[in-house]
Design a protein around this motif. Sequence first.
Motif, PDB file in Angstrom:
ATOM      1  N   LEU A   1      -8.002  -1.002  -4.189  1.00  0.00           N
ATOM      2  CA  LEU A   1      -8.965  -0.752  -3.207  1.00  0.00           C
ATOM      3  C   LEU A   1     -10.171  -0.994  -3.617  1.00  0.00           C
ATOM      4  O   LEU A   1     -11.250  -1.920  -3.132  1.00  0.00           O
ATOM      5  N   ALA A   2     -10.501  -0.277  -4.520  1.00  0.00           N
ATOM      6  CA  ALA A   2     -11.806  -0.304  -5.395  1.00  0.00           C
ATOM      7  C   ALA A   2     -12.053  -1.976  -5.724  1.00  0.00           C
ATOM      8  O   ALA A   2     -13.299  -2.443  -5.386  1.00  0.00           O
ATOM      9  N   GLY A   3     -11.132  -2.550  -6.423  1.00  0.00           N
ATOM     10  CA  GLY A   3     -11.278  -4.016  -6.768  1.00  0.00           C
ATOM     11  C   GLY A   3     -11.676  -4.828  -5.667  1.00  0.00           C
ATOM     12  O   GLY A   3     -12.361  -5.867  -5.544  1.00  0.00           O
ATOM     13  N   VAL A   4     -10.737  -4.769  -4.466  1.00  0.00           N
ATOM     14  CA  VAL A   4     -10.928  -5.334  -3.326  1.00  0.00           C
ATOM     15  C   VAL A   4     -12.115  -5.333  -2.794  1.00  0.00           C
ATOM     16  O   VAL A   4     -12.895  -6.444  -2.347  1.00  0.00           O
ATOM     17  N   LEU A   5     -12.628  -4.204  -2.500  1.00  0.00           N
ATOM     18  CA  LEU A   5     -13.985  -3.894  -1.751  1.00  0.00           C
ATOM     19  C   LEU A   5     -15.277  -4.308  -2.771  1.00  0.00           C
ATOM     20  O   LEU A   5     -16.166  -4.846  -2.238  1.00  0.00           O
TER      21      LEU A   5
ATOM     22  N   GLY B   1     -10.429   1.621   6.824  1.00  0.00           N
ATOM     23  CA  GLY B   1      -9.729   3.046   7.417  1.00  0.00           C
ATOM     24  C   GLY B   1      -9.375   3.828   6.345  1.00  0.00           C
ATOM     25  O   GLY B   1      -8.426   4.815   6.645  1.00  0.00           O
ATOM     26  N   VAL B   2      -9.885   3.740   5.042  1.00  0.00           N
ATOM     27  CA  VAL B   2      -9.370   4.680   4.091  1.00  0.00           C
ATOM     28  C   VAL B   2     -10.364   5.727   3.698  1.00  0.00           C
ATOM     29  O   VAL B   2     -11.659   5.399   3.076  1.00  0.00           O
ATOM     30  N   GLY B   3     -10.119   6.670   3.757  1.00  0.00           N
ATOM     31  CA  GLY B   3     -11.121   8.004   3.330  1.00  0.00           C
ATOM     32  C   GLY B   3     -10.418   8.745   2.240  1.00  0.00           C
ATOM     33  O   GLY B   3     -11.062   9.379   1.374  1.00  0.00           O
ATOM     34  N   ASP B   4      -9.252   9.056   2.088  1.00  0.00           N
ATOM     35  CA  ASP B   4      -8.553   9.886   1.220  1.00  0.00           C
ATOM     36  C   ASP B   4      -7.339   9.464   0.383  1.00  0.00           C
ATOM     37  O   ASP B   4      -6.855  10.345  -0.188  1.00  0.00           O
ATOM     38  N   GLY B   5      -7.235   8.123   0.667  1.00  0.00           N
ATOM     39  CA  GLY B   5      -6.114   7.592  -0.220  1.00  0.00           C
ATOM     40  C   GLY B   5      -4.711   7.688   0.568  1.00  0.00           C
ATOM     41  O   GLY B   5      -3.945   6.964   0.060  1.00  0.00           O
ATOM     42  N   TYR B   6      -4.672   8.097   1.551  1.00  0.00           N
ATOM     43  CA  TYR B   6      -3.478   8.065   2.205  1.00  0.00           C
ATOM     44  C   TYR B   6      -3.387   7.286   3.747  1.00  0.00           C
ATOM     45  O   TYR B   6      -2.231   6.890   4.040  1.00  0.00           O
ATOM     46  N   THR B   7      -4.294   6.952   4.092  1.00  0.00           N
ATOM     47  CA  THR B   7      -4.538   6.108   5.316  1.00  0.00           C
ATOM     48  C   THR B   7      -3.966   4.727   5.169  1.00  0.00           C
ATOM     49  O   THR B   7      -3.957   4.194   4.261  1.00  0.00           O
TER      50      THR B   7
ATOM     51  N   TRP C   1       0.725  -1.331   0.040  1.00  0.00           N
ATOM     52  CA  TRP C   1       0.039   0.071  -0.032  1.00  0.00           C
ATOM     53  C   TRP C   1       0.769   1.170   0.123  1.00  0.00           C
ATOM     54  O   TRP C   1       0.699   2.191  -0.823  1.00  0.00           O
ATOM     55  N   ASP C   2       1.861   1.372   0.831  1.00  0.00           N
ATOM     56  CA  ASP C   2       2.404   2.533   0.926  1.00  0.00           C
ATOM     57  C   ASP C   2       3.567   2.988  -0.055  1.00  0.00           C
ATOM     58  O   ASP C   2       3.964   4.094  -0.359  1.00  0.00           O
ATOM     59  N   SER C   3       3.899   1.925  -0.904  1.00  0.00           N
ATOM     60  CA  SER C   3       4.688   2.057  -2.220  1.00  0.00           C
ATOM     61  C   SER C   3       4.131   2.438  -3.337  1.00  0.00           C
ATOM     62  O   SER C   3       4.525   3.000  -4.295  1.00  0.00           O
ATOM     63  N   TRP C   4       2.475   2.656  -3.276  1.00  0.00           N
ATOM     64  CA  TRP C   4       1.787   2.995  -4.351  1.00  0.00           C
ATOM     65  C   TRP C   4       1.426   4.377  -4.489  1.00  0.00           C
ATOM     66  O   TRP C   4       1.407   4.936  -3.237  1.00  0.00           O
ATOM     67  N   PRO C   5       1.166   5.066  -5.568  1.00  0.00           N
ATOM     68  CA  PRO C   5       0.737   6.143  -5.593  1.00  0.00           C
ATOM     69  C   PRO C   5      -0.758   6.555  -5.406  1.00  0.00           C
ATOM     70  O   PRO C   5      -1.597   5.070  -5.419  1.00  0.00           O
ATOM     71  N   VAL C   6      -1.455   7.311  -4.963  1.00  0.00           N
ATOM     72  CA  VAL C   6      -2.700   7.585  -4.552  1.00  0.00           C
ATOM     73  C   VAL C   6      -3.770   7.225  -5.562  1.00  0.00           C
ATOM     74  O   VAL C   6      -4.547   6.210  -5.256  1.00  0.00           O
ATOM     75  N   GLU C   7      -3.479   7.169  -6.964  1.00  0.00           N
ATOM     76  CA  GLU C   7      -4.388   6.628  -7.885  1.00  0.00           C
ATOM     77  C   GLU C   7      -4.296   5.241  -8.019  1.00  0.00           C
ATOM     78  O   GLU C   7      -5.300   4.462  -7.829  1.00  0.00           O
ATOM     79  N   ARG C   8      -3.024   4.491  -7.663  1.00  0.00           N
ATOM     80  CA  ARG C   8      -3.377   3.289  -7.630  1.00  0.00           C
ATOM     81  C   ARG C   8      -3.554   2.407  -6.560  1.00  0.00           C
ATOM     82  O   ARG C   8      -4.370   1.508  -6.542  1.00  0.00           O
ATOM     83  N   GLN C   9      -3.623   3.246  -5.371  1.00  0.00           N
ATOM     84  CA  GLN C   9      -4.219   2.840  -4.258  1.00  0.00           C
ATOM     85  C   GLN C   9      -5.860   2.787  -4.260  1.00  0.00           C
ATOM     86  O   GLN C   9      -6.282   1.726  -3.837  1.00  0.00           O
ATOM     87  N   ARG C  10      -6.370   3.811  -4.859  1.00  0.00           N
ATOM     88  CA  ARG C  10      -7.770   3.916  -4.943  1.00  0.00           C
ATOM     89  C   ARG C  10      -8.251   2.604  -5.954  1.00  0.00           C
ATOM     90  O   ARG C  10      -9.325   2.055  -5.830  1.00  0.00           O
TER      91      ARG C  10
END
Length: 247
Positions: free
Chosen positions: A55-59, A94-100, A43-52
Amino acid sequence: ISGDVKGEYTPLLRELGMTPIALGRGSPARLNALDLGPLAQRWDSWPVERQREELAGVLGRWTKLLAALAETQGYSPTVTDEMVLSTVLRRLVGVGDGYTRLRPVTIPDVAAQLADPQDELWRDARFAGRREFLDHTRLITDALSNLVVGPLAGLFDEQTNFSLDWDAPIQSMDLSLLRSRGDQAIAVALTCLGSWSSMITDLQDDGDIRIVVRDEVWRQMRLGLRAVQAVDADLRLSRAEKKTQLL
C-alpha cells in the motif's frame, strides 16, 4: 501498449484478433487512473506487513501522479501539498490498521475531499483548523478540480469499466480519438495510462514475460519535472517481475 496516440498499433491488434480499448470522443470506455487493480484482489491473502508495504508503494505512486497532474495546470505542488494528498488517499482507500478492506478511489473523490474536508482530515494533516487547511490547499484543489472538468472528463473520472484479457498476446489503449482535444489532453492521458499500466501489471505472477510500450513519452516529459518523476516512479525492469518497460 500504454497509450497509442495515433492508433498505429491497431492494424497489428486486429491481425491478432484483438480490438484496442479506445478512449476519447464517442467511446464508452472509462479508466480509473487510481485503479487498485490486482492489489485489491490479493489484499486479503497477504499478512499485515505485506499489506502495509504494498500500500505504501501504491500511495507513493498515486501521490506523484496527482502532483504531476496538478503541475499541468500551472501549479507546482509543495511538500505539504504532497503530504495532504497522501493523507487524503490513505483515508479514502479506507486503510488505517492494515486489516481494513480497500475501497475504490478516483481523482474526483480526491478533489471533493480537498474542497470539503472532514474534521479528521485537517487534523490528520496537522492543520490548526478547517479554514487554514482550505486556504493552504486552495491551489492544489483548484488544479485537480480543473482537471476533473477538463482533460480527465469522460476518460479518467470514473471506475474502470473494462477488463483485460491476460491470455491475449497484446493489448492497446488507443488515444487517437483524443487528438482533437489538443496536446495537453494527450499528455495528461499518457501520464494517467502510464501509472495505471504499471499498477495493473506489477502484481501479475502468471509466469508470462510482459513488455509495456509507452509511446511518445516526450509528450509527458514536456509537462514538467513532476511528470518526469511520475515516469521514473512507474518504471520497472526486473527479472523477478518479468516485465520490461520501453519508452
